[in-house]
Design a protein around this motif. Structure first.
Motif, PDB file in Angstrom:
ATOM      1  N   ARG A 165       0.827  -1.205   0.000  1.00 42.26           N
ATOM      2  CA  ARG A 165       0.000   0.000   0.000  1.00 42.26           C
ATOM      3  C   ARG A 165       0.864   1.258   0.000  1.00 42.26           C
ATOM      4  O   ARG A 165       0.586   2.226  -0.723  1.00 42.26           O
ATOM      5  N   ARG A 213       2.418   1.747  -3.442  1.00 44.47           N
ATOM      6  CA  ARG A 213       1.423   2.299  -4.383  1.00 44.47           C
ATOM      7  C   ARG A 213       1.189   3.780  -4.112  1.00 44.47           C
ATOM      8  O   ARG A 213       1.044   4.574  -5.046  1.00 44.47           O
ATOM      9  N   GLU A 247       1.641   6.830  -6.745  1.00 41.78           N
ATOM     10  CA  GLU A 247       0.584   7.816  -7.026  1.00 41.78           C
ATOM     11  C   GLU A 247       1.086   9.236  -6.774  1.00 41.78           C
ATOM     12  O   GLU A 247       0.747  10.163  -7.520  1.00 41.78           O
TER      13      GLU A 247
END
Length: 361
Positions: A300, A303, A307
């Motif tokens: 997580r 990611r 982003e």
């Protein structure tokens, strides 16, 4: 050794009560180049020791033979030469009230009149400091020098026999640290992060560098099994308090002992990401992923960094687009009429010449 492990796991929660050893947040003061300016009243503790409160503490004061853990800075009053700073060294000092070194007699009197979490300015006459001779090694203090201390009492343990860490066995020190760690865990579950931090710091104080250097084999493993979780839990508290640089330092201590520790890599990565240190954070997360490839929290965070990178790229594109504007399109060139006529005439002559040549053939 099995008996010892059972003692650690089965130690009761009431062995050290919170009321007997309350704690408050320990934090590096902003500027330590000179003593802080204090406007509170001067309290006379002894004809050679006076105190001014900087920050109020809570709970009771230590009794005789209590083992106190303090941070302090010390200056020579006449020259304002700072000769010691435990905050900078990141190692609290242990003082057993009534058994302190001779040159720390004045400091011991001051600490004995402080509450846990209290920070104070102590004015100590030379008779209760380094005396007529002074000290020409470390610390460097001139003869007959009055002293100023900025002191914070982190916490204390009441001990009837006044047993200092140096007098404890390895097992006793690890057991005492483990009790502190468990109390810190209870505070953490209650989201009392400042109190938890104090318990963890006290636990680590039982296992300072001088102690760890003497350990090897199973004893070192036993100590690290308590010490490293305390550093990791301190990092978690510091992240909650948004003290990210300090959290990074705590994780780095663990990684110096165990470079593959996933929790240390993950929490250091979290702190670095919060500080905008994207590449360093990604490096930590990737190392953690290598040793724990199925961890969803690590994925997580990776990611999230991806982003952020994408959002930053788009933002930069828009920024540069706004700065320089759209790229100008080339304008078609206006053709001269005389040039066009000349090109038509040349084409006509060629055409007629071709026809004439064909008829002759």
């Amino acid at each position: 050794m099995l008996i010892y492990v059972l003692i650690i796991l089965g130690s009761s929660d009431d062995e050290i009560t919170v009321e007997d050893a309350p704690f408050a947040r320990t934090e590096l003061p902003q500027d330590g180049s000179a003593p802080p300016v204090v406007t509170t009243d001067m309290e006379v503790l002894h004809d050679k020791v006076k105190k001014q409160v900087i920050k109020e503490g809570h709970g009771k004061i230590p009794s005789k033979f209590s083992t106190c853990f303090v941070h302090y800075r010390a200056w020579v009053q006449s020259s304002m030469h700072k000769f010691e700073d435990t905050w900078q060294e990141q190692h609290p000092v242990e003082i057993v009230i009534g058994k302190e070194k001779k040159q720390m007699s004045g400091l011991g009197i001051g600490v004995g009149h402080m509450k846990s979490g209290e920070r104070a300015l102590l004015h100590v006459s030379w008779e209760l400091g380094y005396g007529k001779e002074g000290s020409f090694s470390f610390p460097n203090v001139p003869p007959s020098a009055d002293l100023i201390y900025e002191v914070e009492l982190i916490g204390f343990d009441d001990a009837k026999e006044g047993k200092a860490r140096s007098d404890m066995t390895v097992e006793e020190r690890i057991e005492a640290a483990d009790r502190r760690k468990l109390e810190g865990n209870d505070y953490f579950k209650e989201k009392k992060f400042e109190e938890a931090m104090q318990q963890y710091e006290m636990a680590v104080a039982y296992m300072g560098d001088d102690f760890m250097f003497q350990l090897f084999g199973k004893y070192r493993d036993m100590a690290l099994a308590v010490k490293n979780p305390c550093h990791l839990n301190m990092a978690a508290c510091l992240i909650k308090q948004k003290r990210f640089d300090e959290a990074i330092a705590q994780c780095s201590i663990v990684l110096s002992e165990d470079e593959t520790n996933v929790k240390a890599l993950f929490r250091r990565g979290k702190a670095r990401a919060e500080l905008g240190q994207t590449e360093s954070a990604r490096e930590d997360f990737l190392k953690a992923k290598k040793h724990s490839p199925e961890d969803k929290e690590i994925m997580r965070e990776l990611r999230s960094l991806a982003e952020q990178d994408k959002a930053m790229y788009q933002k930069q594109r828009e920024l540069y687009k706004g700065l320089f504007g759209p790229r100008p399109q080339p304008k078609p060139k206006a053709k001269n009429f005389a040039v066009l006529f000349w090109q038509w005439l040349v084409s006509l002559v060629r055409y007629l010449a071709t026809m004439f040549t064909g008829k002759n053939d």
